[in-house]
Structures are given as structure tokens and as C-alpha cells.
Scaffold this active site. Structure first.
Site, PDB file in Angstrom:
ATOM      1  N   ASN A   1      -2.046  -2.753   7.416  1.00  0.00           N
ATOM      2  CA  ASN A   1      -3.728  -2.665   7.125  1.00  0.00           C
ATOM      3  C   ASN A   1      -3.907  -3.291   6.485  1.00  0.00           C
ATOM      4  OD1 ASN A   1      -2.960  -0.402   9.466  1.00  0.00           O
ATOM      5  ND2 ASN A   1      -2.933   0.757   7.265  1.00  0.00           N
ATOM      6  N   ARG A   2      -3.331  -4.839   6.348  1.00  0.00           N
ATOM      7  CA  ARG A   2      -4.302  -5.659   5.963  1.00  0.00           C
ATOM      8  C   ARG A   2      -4.864  -5.189   4.146  1.00  0.00           C
ATOM      9  NH1 ARG A   2      -2.665  -7.682   9.842  1.00  0.00           N
ATOM     10  NH2 ARG A   2      -3.013  -8.433  11.217  1.00  0.00           N
ATOM     11  N   LEU A   3      -4.331  -4.129   3.320  1.00  0.00           N
ATOM     12  CA  LEU A   3      -4.743  -4.574   2.469  1.00  0.00           C
ATOM     13  C   LEU A   3      -3.533  -3.927   1.356  1.00  0.00           C
ATOM     14  CD1 LEU A   3      -6.730  -1.936   1.269  1.00  0.00           C
ATOM     15  CD2 LEU A   3      -4.738  -0.504   1.052  1.00  0.00           C
TER      16      LEU A   3
END
Length: 212
Positions: free
Chosen positions: A190-192
Site C-alpha cells: 500500500n505504498r507505506l
């Protein structure tokens, strides 16, 4: 031309995580660890070198890391190239390693200095003869009429050096980026992403997590 649209092109990063406790206190040790992990990756030592001229116009290209010493990261090139000319005007630069299979990247920033000619001589002698000939034949980044003209230059160098090693061109040498900043990036779902930055503060490396 037809429109190019990659707004729906995505990948998920789920291979690993990176915690503060995972990091070495010295970024050079962390770099060595990740380079070792990347040995099986294609072009594991390839790094993008970003430079800029005196007016700030940037350019970037891939070069190959050749060695790391206690001062910095080293590579070799022709000083007449665009990167060589830009570094002569503005010695600040950045490097980027990216290993897609490991979902990792490393950013390194600092100033660049020339390596001693003895280092350049030693490495040039270790190169394959074909690479020596190509370096002697090419005035890197200069225009050339066509491929045939380039190959003719190579043939002339071969005639001058029919046997044995080729002498290193005076313009060809080594560079060392002396870092003041490292960043280690591990892709996450999730691009975290996990990002940790090392900054040199009064001869001490300070580490902080950055937001993705």
C-alpha cells in the site's frame, strides 16, 4: 504519437520490511550488507549517477560501482564526458541503487573528488583488452557521424597497439563520491514504505525514519 497512459500500472511491494533495529550504525556497513544481498540481482553494482552543471541543469546516467573505501563510493569514466564536465563545474552529485527483485533502493548524496592517477592506472590495467581499446578510441559524449566512423577509430587504436595492454588515456580516470547523506528504502504494501536516512553531523551519523 498515441497517448501513453500508465496510471493504472501498479505493483505490490510485499517482500520484506525494514526496522530501525535492522540497521547498522554506520551506513557504509549497511551499504555493504545490501550489496551482498543484491549479488544475485541483474547488474547489482549499477547505480544511477545524477550531476548538474554550474547553472543547475541536471543529467543522469547509469554507471558501475567499482569499489568502496573508507571515504566513499568509486567509479571510473572519461573526464571529457558530460558527467565529467559537469562534475568539474559542480562537484555535488547523487547516486541511486535500485534492485527491483529485492524491492529496495539506496540513495547517496555528497561531493565528488578525483581519484589518484595511480588508482586509475591500476584499474585500467585490470580491464579486458577490448574495454581498454574502446576507452582509448572514444571521446565520450562527443558527436560521431555514424557507427562506421566509431569502428574506424577503434581500428586505428588497434593498429597502434597490436599486442599487450593499452595505455590509459590521460582523460580517463576515477571518481569518488564522499557521502554526507544515505537513504535506505524498502518497499512495503500500500505504498507505506520503510525509509531511513543517515545524515553526517559533526563526524557522527544520525539516523531517522522518513515518511514514505
Amino acid at each position: 504519437m498515441s497517448p501513453i497512459d500508465h496510471r493504472q500500472t501498479r505493483r505490490s511491494y510485499q517482500r520484506a520490511s525494514l526496522r530501525r533495529a535492522d540497521l547498522a550504525l554506520d551506513p557504509f556497513e549497511q551499504l555493504a550488507d545490501w550489496l551482498k544481498d543484491a549479488e544475485s540481482e541483474p547488474d547489482a553494482t549499477a547505480m544511477v549517477l545524477a550531476t548538474a552543471d554550474a547553472k543547475g541543469r541536471p543529467s543522469a546516467r547509469a554507471v558501475l560501482l567499482k569499489h568502496v573505501d573508507d571515504r566513499g563510493l568509486c567509479w571510473y569514466s572519461d573526464g571529457r564526458s558530460l558527467k565529467g564536465r559537469q562534475l568539474a563545474e559542480n562537484p555535488m552529485a547523487a547516486l541511486l541503487f535500485y534492485w527491483a527483485g529485492l524491492e529496495r533502493q539506496i540513495r547517496v548524496e555528497g561531493y565528488v573528488e578525483r581519484l589518484p592517477s595511480t588508482d586509475a592506472d591500476e584499474y585500467f590495467r585490470s580491464r579486458p583488452r577490448g574495454s581498454q581499446l574502446a576507452a582509448a578510441a572514444s571521446e565520450q559524449s562527443s558527436p560521431v557521424k555514424n557507427r562506421e566512423a566509431l569502428e574506424q577509430r577503434l581500428e586505428r587504436v588497434q593498429l597502434r597497439h597490436p599486442h599487450g595492454d593499452v595505455r590509459r588515456p590521460e582523460t580517463w580516470g576515477g571518481y569518488r563520491l564522499v557521502p554526507d547523506t544515505f537513504e535506505f528504502w524498502q518497499g512495503r504494501d500500500n505504498r507505506l514504505h520503510d525509509r531511513f536516512q543517515y545524515r553526517l553531523q559533526y563526524e557522527t551519523w544520525e539516523i531517522q525514519r522518513l515518511m514514505p
